[in-house]
Enzyme design. Structure first.
Site, short mmCIF file in Angstrom:
data_model
loop_
_atom_site.label_atom_id
_atom_site.label_comp_id
_atom_site.label_asym_id
_atom_site.label_seq_id
_atom_site.Cartn_x
_atom_site.Cartn_y
_atom_site.Cartn_z
N ASP A 1 0.99 -1.14 0.09
CA ASP A 1 0.10 -0.05 0.11
C ASP A 1 0.75 1.24 0.04
O ASP A 1 1.93 1.35 0.82
CB ASP A 1 -0.85 0.11 1.26
CG ASP A 1 -1.68 1.09 1.04
OD1 ASP A 1 -2.39 1.08 0.32
OD2 ASP A 1 -1.81 1.88 2.27
N GLU B 1 1.16 -0.38 -4.94
CA GLU B 1 0.06 0.51 -5.30
C GLU B 1 0.56 1.77 -5.55
O GLU B 1 0.29 2.52 -4.58
CB GLU B 1 -0.62 0.14 -4.22
CG GLU B 1 -2.25 1.07 -4.41
CD GLU B 1 -2.40 2.36 -3.30
OE1 GLU B 1 -3.36 2.79 -3.77
OE2 GLU B 1 -1.61 2.41 -2.43
#
Ligand code: GLC
Length: 649
Positions: free
Chosen positions: A283, A325
């Site tokens: 993330d 990401e």
């Protein structure tokens, strides 16, 4: 590279842990030695001069050894199968869905009973949105983690997660979960100790006594959530200090200049690896390194840390791929696949956020030229890496592609984006889309877009007005968007609910833990009675579900769609049509998508640009064979229609 001292040192650490380097641990030992020089040089370039750098390096190597020792036989066998298959994640036979466990099926223990539904659709890869402990009301959808190793009670237990993984393994499915690398919740034990004044843990974060440095950082750091969380620092009253909080004020940024932070998070990465994760979603990797005077995004050290993680994962969990990401500008996204010596050796997979946004651009304008102009950059992706392709996910749609691509299509960048924002936030008269602006920055007028696939494609407004023709158009628009993302190359990732035409859910407005964040409008709570209608022929749900399923079936039957970096775009003979060729030694597939509300005509000459002179084409979508006409005649493409044409003659 051979380095005597390093290899002796590593060998002695292996002996200390009683590794059988000539027997059962031989492959691990080979990988460790093969990657040791790279790991040492990447590690030292960040931590070499840190007072705790040397101890940290030993800690790192011991983490690798312990991860290997703790990796189950089943996972080691799966690693071996994946290694033998090569880059397994490039396959055309993998299709994913991203879902919130609680909103999809309540608890982790209910998930396996939904596998039949997913497999019937053609999904064999699941991204479970964060399930680790995260405080209710301050969770950012699970991205504010207070315990990286404890499953949050609202989803079940760690044993439930292990059970889900086990059943997925048995059914040959793949699992993805997140490591939230950039920050922790302020309820994490490190943050709690920092609040209590423990210096060791204050060093896990960026903490300052006064506003001097925060002000200097703030001068160059863009705001991520300017409406709900302006600035990048929050005051911590418990210890009277300022802490860096790039996202929400309850998400404290970790300080990766501290090797203890790196090692602790590497330990968490391997905890997930040994749970059996196939792809680890990293993330927000763009944010993990901060430097005064910069945007604190996409910095070279962030890439070094990712490369280091990747080399470590290859040693101890070689079957686990990494997804970065990084939702950043196209030229920056590409760097997450690695550069220089590390080209193809950083993240294995990245979100094709540029292409996703460009499809929304084309849908609103009926013009594919901006999309085409951006491909030059996107095609630079190294061989062996792939995209995650998608139309919607749990996040907003950002319009961060290059101004130059917009200009190349003849548009004015500011006016163009203004039009897109108005089109999708229902303020443009005549737009069928229902969505909302997310994170409007009052200083720059920048904004992103929230809304579900169906609502943004016009289904919500069409259903409200009970307009059958508009419903048909909306369904066609949904399928057009999905089809292009499935066939472009990369792993298609559906967002749960989209397969059954879920429109926006406005109930989040009544929940104070969510009402400040309109991304919740496109994160539905699944009503399985509605999903059952996917079996009622003629229902909207069934039309979308069965077409999505057929697209995935066609894809999994066509190896040419696996990502072999085998894509060539056709030039713009018709500005409404996005068209590309996928080709390998066995097959050639033309994929054509009409983004306009009118019938489009594509000269047959377009099919001959790449040195092929086809005479007969099989359209996999309609099942019909089509004869290629002379250059002055045209292939006719219905409004929002598409073709998947394989050369058969
Ligand atoms: C990622 C997530 C997003 C979250 C952010 C902060 O971008 O996808 O949902 O808000 O990271 O963790």
């Amino acid at each position: 590279m051979y380095q005597y001292n390093l290899h002796q040192h590593i060998t002695s650490l292996c002996e200390k842990h009683k590794l059988d380097t000539g027997g059962k641990d031989r492959l691990f030992f080979t990988r460790l030695i093969a990657n040791a020089a790279a790991i040492a040089s990447l590690y030292n370039s960040i931590y070499g001069n840190h007072p705790k750098g040397k101890d940290g390096f030993d800690h790192l190597i011991e983490t690798l050894i312990n991860t290997h020792l703790g990796r189950s036989n089943a996972l080691q066998e799966r690693d071996h199968r994946k290694e033998t298959a090569g880059n397994w994640f490039l396959s055309n036979r993998i299709a994913g869905m991203s879902l919130y466990v609680d909103r999809f099926c309540g608890k982790l223990s209910n998930l396996p009973e939904k596998f039949a539904y997913l497999k019937n659709l053609g999904v064999n890869f699941l991204h479970l949105m964060p399930v680790f402990e995260s405080p209710d009301g301050e969770s950012d959808g699970g991205y504010a983690v207070s315990d990286f190793r404890k499953v949050d009670e609202r989803f079940g237990t760690l044993e439930d997660l292990q059970d889900v993984q086990q059943q997925m393994l048995e059914q040959d499915m793949y699992l993805m979960i997140d490591i939230v690398l950039n920050h922790t919740s302020h309820h994490h034990e490190w943050a709690k100790k920092a609040k209590e004044g423990v210096a060791e843990f204050q060093d896990y974060y960026y903490m300052y006594n006064d506003r001097t440095l925060p002000d200097q950082f703030d001068a160059t750091m863009p705001e991520i959530f300017p409406e709900s969380s302006p600035g990048s620092f929050s005051y911590v009253k418990e210890c009277g200090k300022w802490v860096m909080t790039v996202f929400h004020n309850y998400q404290w940024d970790l300080n990766y200049t501290n090797p203890a932070v790196f090692n602790a998070m590497l330990g968490n990465i391997f905890f997930y690896a040994n749970l059996g994760v196939d792809i680890l979603r990293i993330d927000a990797p763009a944010f993990i390194w901060k430097q005064l005077g910069t945007t604190c995004q996409n910095l070279p050290e962030a890439h070094t840390l990712l490369q280091l993680i990747r080399q470590c994962v290859q040693v101890s969990a070689p079957g686990m791929a990494l997804l970065g990401e990084a939702i950043v500008a196209p030229k920056e996204i590409m760097k997450y696949f690695g550069t220089g010596l590390y080209t193809g050796k950083e993240c294995d997979v990245a979100y094709n956020a540029t292409q996703m946004a460009l499809q929304w651009d084309a849908l609103a304008t009926g013009d594919t030229r901006v999309m085409l102009a951006a491909q030059q950059d996107l095609l630079q992706k190294p061989f062996g890496c792939t995209w995650l392709t998608y139309t919607r996910c749990h996040d907003d749609i950002g319009l961060g592609y290059e101004d130059a691509s917009i200009a190349a299509a003849g548009f004015h960048a500011y006016e163009h984006r203004k039009y897109l924002k108005e089109y999708y936030s229902s303020s443009y008269t005549g737009s069928p889309a229902r969505g909302a602006l997310f994170s409007v920055n009052p200083k720059t007028q920048d904004a992103r877009i929230s809304g579900s696939l169906a609502s943004l494609c016009g289904l919500e407004s069409a259903m409200e007005s009970e307009d059958a023709a508009a419903i048909d158009t909306a369904v066609n628009r949904i399928l057009l968007m999905q089809a292009q993302s499935f066939f472009l190359g990369g792993i298609p990732m559906l967002f749960y609910g989209d397969e059954a035409g879920y429109t926006n859910d406005y109930s989040y407005l009544a929940d104070t833990g969510k009402s400040y964040d309109n991304r919740w409008m496109h994160r539905p709570v699944i009503d399985w009675k509605k999903n059952l209608r996917t079996k009622e022929a003629g229902s909207i749900e069934a039309r979308i579900f069965s077409a999505t399923k057929r697209l995935l079936q066609i894809r999994s039957g066509l190896p040419v769609v696996s990502d072999k970096k085998n894509i060539s775009w056709l030039t713009a003979h018709n500005i409404h049509v996005a068209a590309f060729l996928r080709a390998d030694a066995q097959s050639r597939l033309y994929c054509l998508f009409n983004y306009s509300s009118k019938t489009a005509y594509l000269t047959w000459y377009a099919f001959k640009e790449h040195g092929i002179i086809p005479t007969k084409l099989l359209d996999h979508w309609s099942g019909k064979k089509i004869s290629v006409g002379p250059d002055h005649e045209y292939l006719v493409i219905a409004p929002y229609g598409f073709y998947l044409l394989e050369v058969v003659g």
